[in-house]
Design an enzyme around this catalytic site. Structure first.
Site, PDB file in Angstrom:
ATOM      1  N   ASP A 169       0.844  -1.195   0.000  1.00  0.00           N
ATOM      2  CA  ASP A 169       0.000   0.000   0.000  1.00  0.00           C
ATOM      3  C   ASP A 169       0.876   1.240   0.000  1.00  0.00           C
ATOM      4  O   ASP A 169       1.803   1.354   0.812  1.00  0.00           O
ATOM      5  CB  ASP A 169      -0.862   0.056   1.266  1.00  0.00           C
ATOM      6  CG  ASP A 169      -1.956  -0.971   1.283  1.00  0.00           C
ATOM      7  OD1 ASP A 169      -2.996  -0.729   0.662  1.00  0.00           O
ATOM      8  OD2 ASP A 169      -1.770  -2.031   1.928  1.00  0.00           O
ATOM      9  N   HIS A 202      -7.650   5.606   1.223  1.00  0.00           N
ATOM     10  CA  HIS A 202      -8.488   5.430   2.402  1.00  0.00           C
ATOM     11  C   HIS A 202      -7.590   5.374   3.633  1.00  0.00           C
ATOM     12  O   HIS A 202      -6.366   5.311   3.525  1.00  0.00           O
ATOM     13  CB  HIS A 202      -9.313   4.150   2.291  1.00  0.00           C
ATOM     14  CG  HIS A 202      -8.482   2.903   2.172  1.00  0.00           C
ATOM     15  ND1 HIS A 202      -7.818   2.569   1.012  1.00  0.00           N
ATOM     16  CD2 HIS A 202      -8.196   1.919   3.070  1.00  0.00           C
ATOM     17  CE1 HIS A 202      -7.162   1.432   1.189  1.00  0.00           C
ATOM     18  NE2 HIS A 202      -7.365   1.028   2.430  1.00  0.00           N
ATOM     19  N   ASP A 252      -6.626  -3.867  13.447  1.00  0.00           N
ATOM     20  CA  ASP A 252      -5.617  -3.198  12.619  1.00  0.00           C
ATOM     21  C   ASP A 252      -4.373  -2.973  13.473  1.00  0.00           C
ATOM     22  O   ASP A 252      -4.467  -2.519  14.613  1.00  0.00           O
ATOM     23  CB  ASP A 252      -6.135  -1.859  12.105  1.00  0.00           C
ATOM     24  CG  ASP A 252      -7.161  -2.020  10.999  1.00  0.00           C
ATOM     25  OD1 ASP A 252      -7.277  -3.145  10.476  1.00  0.00           O
ATOM     26  OD2 ASP A 252      -7.826  -1.029  10.667  1.00  0.00           O
ATOM     27  N   GLU A 284     -11.821  -0.568  -1.863  1.00  0.00           N
ATOM     28  CA  GLU A 284     -12.773  -1.276  -2.708  1.00  0.00           C
ATOM     29  C   GLU A 284     -13.806  -0.336  -3.315  1.00  0.00           C
ATOM     30  O   GLU A 284     -14.173   0.672  -2.707  1.00  0.00           O
ATOM     31  CB  GLU A 284     -13.485  -2.364  -1.895  1.00  0.00           C
ATOM     32  CG  GLU A 284     -12.535  -3.421  -1.384  1.00  0.00           C
ATOM     33  CD  GLU A 284     -13.161  -4.371  -0.389  1.00  0.00           C
ATOM     34  OE1 GLU A 284     -12.625  -5.466  -0.214  1.00  0.00           O
ATOM     35  OE2 GLU A 284     -14.194  -4.011   0.219  1.00  0.00           O
ATOM     36  N   LYS A 293     -10.513  -3.105  -7.131  1.00  0.00           N
ATOM     37  CA  LYS A 293     -10.986  -4.165  -6.236  1.00  0.00           C
ATOM     38  C   LYS A 293     -12.480  -4.028  -5.990  1.00  0.00           C
ATOM     39  O   LYS A 293     -12.994  -2.940  -5.740  1.00  0.00           O
ATOM     40  CB  LYS A 293     -10.246  -4.127  -4.908  1.00  0.00           C
ATOM     41  CG  LYS A 293     -10.586  -5.287  -3.977  1.00  0.00           C
ATOM     42  CD  LYS A 293      -9.859  -5.179  -2.651  1.00  0.00           C
ATOM     43  CE  LYS A 293      -8.375  -5.311  -2.815  1.00  0.00           C
ATOM     44  NZ  LYS A 293      -7.678  -5.349  -1.506  1.00  0.00           N
ATOM     45  N   HIS A 351     -21.952 -11.220   0.001  1.00  0.00           N
ATOM     46  CA  HIS A 351     -22.697 -12.429  -0.345  1.00  0.00           C
ATOM     47  C   HIS A 351     -23.804 -12.797   0.635  1.00  0.00           C
ATOM     48  O   HIS A 351     -24.547 -13.750   0.401  1.00  0.00           O
ATOM     49  CB  HIS A 351     -21.736 -13.617  -0.481  1.00  0.00           C
ATOM     50  CG  HIS A 351     -20.927 -13.886   0.756  1.00  0.00           C
ATOM     51  ND1 HIS A 351     -21.446 -14.490   1.873  1.00  0.00           N
ATOM     52  CD2 HIS A 351     -19.630 -13.620   1.042  1.00  0.00           C
ATOM     53  CE1 HIS A 351     -20.509 -14.606   2.789  1.00  0.00           C
ATOM     54  NE2 HIS A 351     -19.399 -14.073   2.302  1.00  0.00           N
ATOM     55  N   THR A 373     -12.788 -10.098  -4.255  1.00  0.00           N
ATOM     56  CA  THR A 373     -12.325 -10.495  -2.930  1.00  0.00           C
ATOM     57  C   THR A 373     -13.173 -11.582  -2.294  1.00  0.00           C
ATOM     58  O   THR A 373     -13.177 -11.718  -1.089  1.00  0.00           O
ATOM     59  CB  THR A 373     -12.301  -9.269  -2.005  1.00  0.00           C
ATOM     60  OG1 THR A 373     -13.631  -8.780  -1.845  1.00  0.00           O
ATOM     61  CG2 THR A 373     -11.426  -8.177  -2.570  1.00  0.00           C
ATOM     62  N   GLU A 420      -7.526 -12.631  -4.166  1.00  0.00           N
ATOM     63  CA  GLU A 420      -6.704 -12.718  -2.965  1.00  0.00           C
ATOM     64  C   GLU A 420      -7.333 -13.736  -2.031  1.00  0.00           C
ATOM     65  O   GLU A 420      -8.522 -14.009  -2.127  1.00  0.00           O
ATOM     66  CB  GLU A 420      -6.648 -11.365  -2.250  1.00  0.00           C
ATOM     67  CG  GLU A 420      -6.175 -10.213  -3.111  1.00  0.00           C
ATOM     68  CD  GLU A 420      -6.427  -8.858  -2.460  1.00  0.00           C
ATOM     69  OE1 GLU A 420      -7.036  -8.831  -1.356  1.00  0.00           O
ATOM     70  OE2 GLU A 420      -6.035  -7.844  -3.045  1.00  0.00           O
ATOM     71  N   ASN A 421      -6.518 -14.298  -1.115  1.00  0.00           N
ATOM     72  CA  ASN A 421      -7.127 -15.122  -0.075  1.00  0.00           C
ATOM     73  C   ASN A 421      -7.710 -14.227   1.001  1.00  0.00           C
ATOM     74  O   ASN A 421      -7.356 -13.058   1.125  1.00  0.00           O
ATOM     75  CB  ASN A 421      -6.128 -16.107   0.517  1.00  0.00           C
ATOM     76  CG  ASN A 421      -4.949 -15.430   1.182  1.00  0.00           C
ATOM     77  OD1 ASN A 421      -4.270 -14.615   0.563  1.00  0.00           O
ATOM     78  ND2 ASN A 421      -4.704 -15.767   2.440  1.00  0.00           N
ATOM     79  N   ALA A 422      -8.622 -14.811   1.785  1.00  0.00           N
ATOM     80  CA  ALA A 422      -9.346 -14.022   2.760  1.00  0.00           C
ATOM     81  C   ALA A 422      -8.638 -13.933   4.096  1.00  0.00           C
ATOM     82  O   ALA A 422      -8.640 -12.889   4.737  1.00  0.00           O
ATOM     83  CB  ALA A 422     -10.736 -14.619   2.974  1.00  0.00           C
ATOM     84  N   LEU A 423      -8.046 -15.017   4.501  1.00  0.00           N
ATOM     85  CA  LEU A 423      -7.329 -15.073   5.775  1.00  0.00           C
ATOM     86  C   LEU A 423      -5.959 -15.683   5.555  1.00  0.00           C
ATOM     87  O   LEU A 423      -5.734 -16.382   4.565  1.00  0.00           O
ATOM     88  CB  LEU A 423      -8.080 -15.969   6.773  1.00  0.00           C
ATOM     89  CG  LEU A 423      -9.337 -15.399   7.406  1.00  0.00           C
ATOM     90  CD1 LEU A 423     -10.043 -16.469   8.198  1.00  0.00           C
ATOM     91  CD2 LEU A 423      -8.984 -14.234   8.316  1.00  0.00           C
ATOM     92  N   ARG A 427      -0.799 -12.859   4.246  1.00  0.00           N
ATOM     93  CA  ARG A 427       0.093 -11.744   4.163  1.00  0.00           C
ATOM     94  C   ARG A 427       1.438 -12.226   4.651  1.00  0.00           C
ATOM     95  O   ARG A 427       1.534 -13.186   5.407  1.00  0.00           O
ATOM     96  CB  ARG A 427      -0.447 -10.605   5.039  1.00  0.00           C
ATOM     97  CG  ARG A 427       0.483  -9.415   5.207  1.00  0.00           C
ATOM     98  CD  ARG A 427      -0.140  -8.355   6.072  1.00  0.00           C
ATOM     99  NE  ARG A 427      -1.507  -7.981   5.827  1.00  0.00           N
ATOM    100  CZ  ARG A 427      -1.914  -7.080   4.959  1.00  0.00           C
ATOM    101  NH1 ARG A 427      -1.004  -6.437   4.239  1.00  0.00           N
ATOM    102  NH2 ARG A 427      -3.177  -6.835   4.810  1.00  0.00           N
TER     103      ARG A 427
END
Length: 536
Positions: free
Chosen positions: A139, A179, A187, A272, A380, A385, A427, A468-471, A504
């Site tokens: 970033d 952002h 965070d 996003e 992104k 859902h 995502t 990307e993966n979520a976790l 990450r």
């Protein structure tokens, strides 16, 4: 890039255990911690017992859904293998090459724009290079680079970072992060919007997205000021363009030599393209429908004008029966079956609200193409859902995706991205639709249906799709799931993802068996033969 459920966090965790330090919960070894953590919207972290089965996990920025015992569970590996025969046995040798990138830590560059722990980073990057990872994602925070005064940019920490990446012969995906980060539990850094922007916001809070109760969301700027000269003589899109142009000039050598392979342009909260319709800091909890975010004076002016043009001035207000953040569709007059969302007024409002989102993306991406002419640009899109199996798709509507049982809300977005030849980074690709778990029928989520719809909307107009993966994922089952989604087995057109970015880089990833499994995964993404290593 900054870090995107059913009733799981209410029922599976004691309320006082939800806010658990993320850094202490990454281990997946069977005999370590007794809880596994999940990061959802806004970076919020929840923990649940490892022995639990999770029926669904909502993903806004960084979460995933699995219907099997969590990694690190005591379940016998043979039982796992029996339940995942297709995922564990498929041979990916000879399949298309999908580049693999790894996200760098959010705070790799600090608020003074200085690189944090360069020697440690070098060592970790060399380890990634040793297993043929293609590159890393970072970033570039607006709140760091243009922190103190308009058009005064400090790129020093990023230049040092990029030089290290180049020396190790990796590539870069760079996110223009317009952002803020750090406003949510979990965070690990606090990076607000630039000081001079916040100073303007103190006297004119309408520069922020605003809900019906007048609460301001200071994570990013409202799209209502895209064309308003309220930022010391500049519009918001001019500010974004000047920032991107400064970056392109500053790092010209990295573009010329191909080190920077992609620019992802932040278009809203969490980077996003969506409205901040379900902010945790304003009390949202899964599976709430969220709330419309159009009550700043600039967006309301646009709505009134649209109503006047339509010839119905009394339509110049947002719905007054759409519930609140944690409502469910059938409790509201707007979203219930047969509700006002499908009335003449409802269709007018939702068309205006969703078109505002598309127009914002159109404006910023047009300028991004000017700033980064000839470079690969990505945007992104979040995977909303929950409530997908209802007629109104309420959570998508409040987020700005006018996607109902009778309307494809993603085709207009795909068409806009196609106009600018922009890659769609979705995502929600790795989530699975699960049988309704006992006690969790109300979410009516369908991530697989959503993924099918969005990917086909993108592929129908021939734009590239990344994910990307979520976790953080360290287990073979999770990697196999990603591989299957990256390279669909039975797609007659042999379509596949153009890139995958792993969440990450951390000490946990590169330790022992975790890294062995990651190397195995990279080989599969690259279309190489995967060693038949035993599961641990």
């Amino acid at each position: 890039m900054a870090v995107s459920s059913v009733r799981w966090f209410n029922s599976l965790c004691p309320p006082r255990t939800l806010f658990t330090a993320y850094s202490t919960l990454c281990s997946r070894s069977p005999n370590s911690l007794s809880y596994t953590s999940f990061r959802i919207d806004g970076g919020l972290v929840y923990s649940i017992p490892r022995s639990s089965r999770v029926p669904a996990l909502v993903r806004e920025k960084r979460e995933r859904t699995e219907d099997y015992p969590l990694a690190g569970d005591s379940t016998d590996n043979d039982q796992v293998a029996d339940s995942w025969p297709g995922l564990l046995q498929r041979d990916f040798a000879g399949t298309p090459y999908v580049p693999v990138y790894v996200m760098l830590p959010l705070g790799v560059v600090d608020m003074n724009c200085e690189l944090v722990d360069p020697e440690g980073l070098k060592n970790q990057l060399r380890i990634l290079k040793s297993v043929n990872v293609d590159g890393v994602m970072v970033d570039c925070w607006w709140g760091i680079v243009e922190a103190h005064a308009p058009q005064t940019y400090n790129w020093s920490g990023y230049r040092r970072l990029f030089q290290i990446v180049r020396d190790i012969e990796l590539k870069l995906q760079v996110v223009m992060s317009f952002h803020g980060c750090g406003g949510n539990v979990g965070d690990d850094v606090n990076i607000p919007l630039p000081w001079w922007v916040r100073e303007i916001g103190d006297s004119n809070p309408d520069i922020y997205f605003t809900d019906e109760e007048g609460r301001r969301n200071t994570e990013c700027l409202t799209w209502g000021i895209d064309k308003e000269r309220v930022l010391r003589g500049r519009t918001a899109v001019e500010v974004y363009f000047d920032y991107m142009r400064s970056f392109r000039v500053e790092f010209d050598d990295f573009f010329v030599d191909g080190v920077i392979s992609e620019i992802e342009v932040g278009l809203g909260p969490c980077g996003e393209l969506r409205y901040p319709s379900y902010p945790v800091k304003h009390g949202w909890r899964y599976s709430g429908i969220g709330a419309f975010q159009c009550y700043d004076k600039y967006m309301m002016k646009s709505l009134r004008k649209a109503a006047e043009i339509r010839g119905h001035t009394f339509w110049g207000t947002a719905p007054n029966n759409a519930g609140s953040y944690n409502s469910v569709p059938h409790e509201t007059g707007f979203f219930r079956d047969g509700g006002d969302y499908d009335s003449y007024y409802g269709r007018f409002f939702l068309n205006w609200y969703s078109q505002f989102l598309v127009d914002h993306g159109d404006r910023v991406l047009a300028l991004a193409n000017l700033a980064f002419e000839g470079s690969c640009i990505a945007a992104k899109l979040s995977g909303i859902h929950w409530w997908y199996k209802t007629a109104s798709h309420a959570a998508e509507l409040t987020s700005g995706f006018y996607n109902t049982a009778h309307r494809d809300g993603y085709a207009p977005i795909a068409a806009m991205l196609k106009k600018h030849e922009v890659t769609l980074n979705f995502t929600c690709v790795e989530l699975r639709t699960l049988n309704q778990h006992e006690g969790f029928p109300e979410a009516l989520a369908d991530p697989e249906g959503l993924v099918w719809q969005v990917l086909n909307a993108a592929w129908d107009v021939s734009i590239r799709v990344a994910s990307e993966n979520a976790l953080p994922c360290y287990d073979r089952e999770g990697y196999s799931k990603i591989l299957e989604n990256a390279k669909p087995r039975n797609d007659p057109d042999a379509r596949h993802l153009c890139a995958f970015t792993y969440l990450r880089l951390s000490p946990v990833l590169i330790e022992g068996h975790n890294f062995v499994e990651f190397e195995r995964f990279v080989k599969g993404m690259h279309g190489e033969a995967i060693p038949d290593l035993p599961l641990h």
